[in-house]
Design an enzyme around this catalytic site. Structure first.
Site, PDB file in Angstrom:
ATOM      1  N   TYR A  53       4.275  10.996   1.795  1.00 58.35           N
ATOM      2  CA  TYR A  53       5.069   9.770   1.893  1.00 58.35           C
ATOM      3  C   TYR A  53       4.181   8.537   1.788  1.00 58.35           C
ATOM      4  CZ  TYR A  53       3.825   8.779   6.831  1.00 58.35           C
ATOM      5  OH  TYR A  53       3.173   8.464   7.986  1.00 58.35           O
ATOM      6  N   LYS A  98      -1.594  11.748   3.206  1.00 53.59           N
ATOM      7  CA  LYS A  98      -0.447  11.153   3.916  1.00 53.59           C
ATOM      8  C   LYS A  98       0.755  12.089   3.780  1.00 53.59           C
ATOM      9  CE  LYS A  98       1.604   6.614   4.813  1.00 53.59           C
ATOM     10  NZ  LYS A  98       1.390   6.586   6.259  1.00 53.59           N
ATOM     11  N   GLU A 137      -7.869   7.766  15.187  1.00 50.09           N
ATOM     12  CA  GLU A 137      -6.957   6.696  14.759  1.00 50.09           C
ATOM     13  C   GLU A 137      -5.718   6.744  15.634  1.00 50.09           C
ATOM     14  OE1 GLU A 137      -5.337   7.282  10.809  1.00 50.09           O
ATOM     15  OE2 GLU A 137      -5.225   9.458  11.114  1.00 50.09           O
ATOM     16  N   LEU A 142      -6.513   8.608   8.160  1.00 45.55           N
ATOM     17  CA  LEU A 142      -5.885   8.144   6.928  1.00 45.55           C
ATOM     18  C   LEU A 142      -6.597   6.859   6.503  1.00 45.55           C
ATOM     19  CD1 LEU A 142      -3.423   8.558   4.968  1.00 45.55           C
ATOM     20  CD2 LEU A 142      -2.319   6.766   6.314  1.00 45.55           C
TER      21      LEU A 142
HETATM   22  N1  PDD Z   1       1.666   4.424   9.218  1.00 46.44           N
HETATM   23  N2  PDD Z   1      -2.976   6.164  10.263  1.00 46.44           N
HETATM   24  C1  PDD Z   1      -1.789   6.787  10.355  1.00 46.44           C
HETATM   25  C2  PDD Z   1      -1.728   8.122  11.036  1.00 46.44           C
HETATM   26  C3  PDD Z   1      -0.630   6.178   9.837  1.00 46.44           C
HETATM   27  O1  PDD Z   1       0.555   6.807   9.918  1.00 46.44           O
HETATM   28  C4  PDD Z   1      -0.732   4.910   9.223  1.00 46.44           C
HETATM   29  C5  PDD Z   1       0.454   4.226   8.607  1.00 46.44           C
HETATM   30  C6  PDD Z   1      -1.986   4.300   9.149  1.00 46.44           C
HETATM   31  C7  PDD Z   1      -2.195   2.954   8.493  1.00 46.44           C
HETATM   32  O2  PDD Z   1      -2.018   3.024   7.096  1.00 46.44           O
HETATM   33  P1  PDD Z   1      -1.480   1.764   6.264  1.00 46.44           P
HETATM   34  O3  PDD Z   1      -2.359   0.628   6.619  1.00 46.44           O
HETATM   35  O4  PDD Z   1      -1.623   2.184   4.849  1.00 46.44           O
HETATM   36  O5  PDD Z   1      -0.058   1.530   6.679  1.00 46.44           O
HETATM   37  C8  PDD Z   1      -3.092   4.962   9.665  1.00 46.44           C
HETATM   38  C9  PDD Z   1       2.849   3.990   8.542  1.00 46.44           C
HETATM   39  C10 PDD Z   1       3.058   2.518   8.602  1.00 46.44           C
HETATM   40  C11 PDD Z   1       4.002   4.764   9.148  1.00 46.44           C
HETATM   41  O6  PDD Z   1       3.847   5.960   9.304  1.00 46.44           O
HETATM   42  O7  PDD Z   1       5.027   4.195   9.441  1.00 46.44           O
END
Ligand code: PDD
Length: 285
Positions: free
Chosen positions: A33, A149, A182, A207
């Site tokens: 996703y 992801k 994270e 991620l």
């Molecule tokens: N989450 N780490 C994890 C486990 C995440 O699920 C996310 C993002 C990030 C940050 O990635 P980015 O900056 O590309 O959004 C790091 C999204 C927003 C979500 O699951 O809703």
């Protein structure tokens, strides 16, 4: 207004937005996703998100369901049909529908595609950012390829629920050596007592957040000292500042970890400045 969801080539009313019972996303979490911010009706950092999507698909050998241009049009059309000005667009791609069997189905199985979009209350988010959020720590219990992801988010779901139960908004995973990996849905950062920005290297243990990548650019433009290295929970407790980054929260100050105030217990100057300048460095279109 009824929400509209894109499912496999059709824009459907929310109540009829179904995927098949034997979809591998549903049965095996065999899916990837992406989540993009929508600002002023435009997508933020779409190019980077679609590049990361391609990488996730390739790592799991899921076929690309359509060309990037077509996918981009679907994302925009879903945003438009839902009249989202400020919000989030979500995209899920699964390995498709096939009779249940763990091994991959035949290569001509069509991936399933779902796109949803929804508005976020920008003022409410700004209020949360002005106060800062509480974080708890939980043991890292995810698989070693969280750089992909994928929608296999059960540990993240449980961690987030544990945070909510504790009155916090995010949970930080901590590996067996005591280092923060994270957040359940964000990347983790601290600012040390001597003003250095610290975040874990984007290896397989986290991620590679798109927000994280852009914040590295913002930090460079602000001449901040950066150390891309692991940091421990003990170091985080003693930090001057802490914050998290994600597409939905941009830069969100953390004011307590496991109930201990960070710095003076208020959002930090560095986090606030990174948040303020973020969209000047992000790509919007
Ligand atoms: N989450 N780490 C994890 C486990 C995440 O699920 C996310 C993002 C990030 C940050 O990635 P980015 O900056 O590309 O959004 C790091 C999204 C927003 C979500 O699951 O809703």
């Amino acid at each position: 207004m009824t929400r509209t969801v894109y499912v496999d080539g059709r824009y459907r009313p929310y109540a009829q937005a179904y995927v098949h019972a034997e979809d591998r996303g549903f049965q095996f979490a065999d899916a990837v996703y992406e989540v993009e911010e929508v600002k002023g009706g435009l997508l933020v950092d779409e190019r980077r998100h679609l590049e990361r999507l391609d990488r996730s698909l390739a790592e799991l050998a899921i076929a690309r369901p359509m060309a990037p241009g077509a996918l981009s049009r679907v994302l925009r059309e879903t945003v438009r049909r839902n009249r989202v000005r400020d919000g989030i667009v979500y995209l899920q791609i699964t390995r498709g529908v096939a009779r249940r069997d763990h091994a991959f189905p035949s290569p001509d199985t069509r991936p399933s595609v779902v796109v949803t979009a929804r508005s976020l209350n920008r003022d409410a988010n700004e209020r949360i950012a002005a106060e800062g959020i509480a974080v708890i720590t939980v043991p890292e219990n995810r698989w070693p390829r969280v750089d992909i992801k994928s929608v296999s988010l059960l540990p993240n779901v449980l961690a987030k629920e544990a945070a909510r139960t504790a009155g916090a908004r995010e949970a930080w995973f901590v590996d067996r050596d005591g280092f923060v990996t994270e957040g359940a849905s964000s990347n983790a950062w601290i600012v040390t007592r001597d003003g250095k920005l610290v975040t874990r290297p984007a290896d397989h243990g986290i991620l590679r957040g798109i927000t994280r990548t852009v914040v590295l650019d913002v930090a460079a433009a602000q001449n901040l000292g950066l150390e891309e290295r692991r940091f421990s929970v003990a170091e985080a407790y003693e930090a001057r500042e802490a914050f998290v980054t994600s597409a939905s929260q941009i830069v969100m100050p953390v004011v307590s970890i496991d109930g201990r105030p960070i710095g003076n217990g208020a959002p930090g100057l560095v986090a606030n400045a990174l948040r303020r300048d973020f969209h000047r460095h992000a790509e919007t279109g």
